[in-house]
Design an enzyme around this catalytic site. Structure first.
Site, PDB file in Angstrom:
ATOM      1  CG  HIS A  45     -36.063  -4.092  45.642  1.00  0.00           C
ATOM      2  ND1 HIS A  45     -36.203  -5.086  46.579  1.00  0.00           N
ATOM      3  CD2 HIS A  45     -34.760  -4.095  45.287  1.00  0.00           C
ATOM      4  CE1 HIS A  45     -35.037  -5.677  46.771  1.00  0.00           C
ATOM      5  NE2 HIS A  45     -34.148  -5.091  45.999  1.00  0.00           N
ATOM      6  CB  VAL A 172     -41.586 -12.006  35.638  1.00  0.00           C
ATOM      7  CG1 VAL A 172     -40.329 -11.159  35.862  1.00  0.00           C
ATOM      8  CG2 VAL A 172     -42.343 -11.491  34.425  1.00  0.00           C
ATOM      9  CG  ASP A 174     -36.982  -9.686  40.318  1.00  0.00           C
ATOM     10  OD1 ASP A 174     -35.753  -9.781  40.551  1.00  0.00           O
ATOM     11  OD2 ASP A 174     -37.617  -8.626  40.439  1.00  0.00           O
ATOM     12  CG  MET A 175     -33.406 -15.536  40.737  1.00  0.00           C
ATOM     13  SD  MET A 175     -32.963 -17.291  40.717  1.00  0.00           S
ATOM     14  CE  MET A 175     -31.532 -17.304  41.822  1.00  0.00           C
ATOM     15  CD1 TRP A 226     -22.273 -26.341  44.638  1.00  0.00           C
ATOM     16  CD2 TRP A 226     -22.476 -26.680  46.827  1.00  0.00           C
ATOM     17  NE1 TRP A 226     -22.934 -27.531  44.800  1.00  0.00           N
ATOM     18  CE2 TRP A 226     -23.067 -27.774  46.145  1.00  0.00           C
ATOM     19  CE3 TRP A 226     -22.480 -26.680  48.227  1.00  0.00           C
ATOM     20  CZ2 TRP A 226     -23.669 -28.845  46.806  1.00  0.00           C
ATOM     21  CZ3 TRP A 226     -23.072 -27.750  48.882  1.00  0.00           C
ATOM     22  CH2 TRP A 226     -23.650 -28.806  48.178  1.00  0.00           C
ATOM     23  CE  LYS A 227     -26.415 -27.652  42.561  1.00  0.00           C
ATOM     24  NZ  LYS A 227     -27.629 -28.473  42.364  1.00  0.00           N
ATOM     25  N   GLY A 306     -44.026 -15.087  39.421  1.00  0.00           N
ATOM     26  CA  GLY A 306     -44.795 -13.925  38.992  1.00  0.00           C
ATOM     27  C   GLY A 306     -46.300 -14.072  39.166  1.00  0.00           C
TER      28      GLY A 306
END
Length: 338
Positions: A45, A172, A174-175, A226-227, A306
């Site tokens: 990213h 942190v 970040d997913m 499904w979660k 993190g």
């Protein structure tokens, strides 16, 4: 592996931003966000995402001159219009406004519509944590993830960020709501490496660790089956409903024209409810308990979200930031090469 000094990476990105017609102060901030993302090891990213950003500017999906504006709000919650501006700058502005609201009300929120890809979501969690605030933020995306029980993409891999301020290093999360983001899949495929766990289905419908096969089928697994599927759906609903913006099914499917996204930025000022030192002691106790867990692999200690970022940041500042040679050659050239 090609490594370049951080300052050279930042300077090259800044020049590329200026060639795109971005005002100097905004170009500097946008380049910083891209460079820091790469420095911190979120390569998918950072620099690797820059060619797609350039394409979105070229096709008109991103307006480099547009800045977000407030369109509604009362008390601690506001609605803003991103006006199809630069995604990471819109997100930074929105999180900062949420922080300002939280400092007044204890909690603050900005629902942002009509924006673009925010690049690394963790940047905005860190932004709040570095000012001593908790943060929760997320974005919807184009439909690139099949819901659990479906074979065609109908939901987004909608990244979720939760940041906890801590004196010894912020925590942190970040997913993405897919087991592996498409950026991660592309990285594994390019290196010819197998995923560490099943990441999706191949064209025959079999679970696989072959990243290239998952890219071909466009059937990555939702995180937690499904979660993750359910989480993606409700995040899309909350972001679109509160911002008044587009939902995933309304966003263009071409990745270079992925625009009009809806995002949520929440900040919580802990000073409104408790003592910062006491909270830090609670955080340390939780992490100490985590460290005492018996690792499945003795050579791989259990980490908090993190923690590896801090290690990679130090290594990359010392040794140089790893860059993709092809992309680096493109942005280091003239404007036409970009």
């Amino acid at each position: 592996m090609l490594r370049v000094p951080y300052d050279e990476l930042y300077g090259t990105l800044l020049r590329a931003m200026l060639r795109l017609g971005i005002a100097e102060d905004r170009a500097a901030e946008c380049a910083r966000l891209f460079a820091e993302t790469t420095r911190d090891g979120v390569y998918t990213h950072g620099l690797n995402r820059f060619p797609r950003f350039v394409a979105s500017v070229a096709n008109g999906s991103t307006d480099v001159k547009a800045e977000p504006v407030k369109i509604a709000g009362m008390g601690a919650l506001e609605r803003w219009d991103g006006r199809r501006g630069i995604g990471n700058l819109n997100a930074k502005t929105s999180m900062q406004r949420a922080i300002e609201l939280a400092k007044t009300h204890g909690i603050g929120g900005v629902a942002l519509s009509n924006t673009n890809h925010w690049m690394r979501g963790g940047s905005y969690g860190l932004q709040a944590a570095e000012q001593g605030l908790f943060a929760i933020c997320w974005t919807n995306t184009l439909a690139n993830l099949p819901a659990w029980g479906a074979t065609t993409p109908t939901i987004g891999n909608n990244p979720l960020v939760i940041a906890v301020p801590r004196a010894g290093g912020h925590v942190v999360l970040d997913m993405a709501t897919s087991q592996f983001s498409y950026g991660a899949l592309a990285g594994y495929a390019k290196r010819g490496q197998a995923l560490p766990v099943d990441g999706g289905f191949d064209l025959a419908g079999n679970l696989t660790r072959d990243a290239a096969a998952i890219e071909a089928s466009q059937r990555p697994l939702p995180a937690g089956y499904w979660k993750g599927s359910g989480l993606s759906l409700v995040m899309d609903m909350v972001a679109a409903m509160l911002s008044g913006g587009l939902a995933t099914h309304q966003i263009p499917l071409d990745p270079t024209r992925e625009s009009g996204l809806s995002q949520i930025f929440l900040a919580i000022d802990p000073r409104s409810v408790g003592d910062a030192q006491e909270m830090n002691q609670i955080a340390e106790g939780i992490l100490e308990s985590l460290r005492n867990a018996t690792p499945a692999d003795p050579g791989k200690p259990v980490r908090y979200p993190g923690e590896q970022t801090l290690q990679l940041r130090e290594e990359n500042m010392r040794l140089g930031v790893p860059v993709d040679p092809e992309i680096w050659e493109q942005i280091s050239g003239d404007a036409s090469a970009v």
